[in-house]
Design a protein around this motif. Structure first.
Motif: not given
Length: 147
Positions: A79-83
């Motif tokens: 989803n494009g959330a940073w990990k």
């Protein structure tokens, strides 16, 4: 009995080989999910991008990775959330670090900065400039120093 063991080993090896198959593609920055593009623009807008790629492992959702010319690497979920943000010895953007974690590090490890931060569904891990690794729960409460 021997045939059962041999069959089990063949299945195990074949399964391991199948799991290792994945796809990795170099993509353009504008092909990242919008959330990831905005993160890069907000926190690393002045940095030169060296590589952007998508990675798809068998039975896993797609992930993205951005590598900058200064060595910093960021991993994003589907989803494009940073990990994970690995600033390679420099400080990660303070705005992405939960306040409770910043406060804990400032109080317990003065003269240290967070050079790497990663988050999963259960915990947040940070690595300090001194090399110490710390684990926190999702609420940002300290769990332990990791070896």
């Amino acid at each position: 009995m021997n045939n059962l063991i041999k069959t089990g080993l063949v299945v195990l090896i074949a399964g391991s080989s199948f799991q290792a198959i994945g796809q990795e593609k170099v993509i353009q920055l504008n092909n990242l999910p919008n959330t990831a593009q905005q993160f890069v623009k907000t926190y690393y807008g002045n940095e030169s991008v060296s590589l952007v790629k998508s990675e798809k492992e068998t039975f896993s959702p797609i992930e993205y990775k951005v590598v900058f010319a200064n060595g910093t690497e960021i991993e994003f979920d589907k989803n494009g959330a940073w990990k994970e943000v690995d600033a390679k010895g420099k400080s990660v953007p303070q705005a992405i670090v939960p306040t409770s974690i910043k406060n804990y590090v400032n109080k317990s490890f003065p003269n240290n900065e967070i050079k790497q931060i990663s988050k999963s569904s259960r915990e947040i891990e940070v690595e300090l400039t001194s090399g110490i690794d710390l684990k926190f729960n999702k609420k940002g409460e300290f769990i332990k120093i990791d070896d």
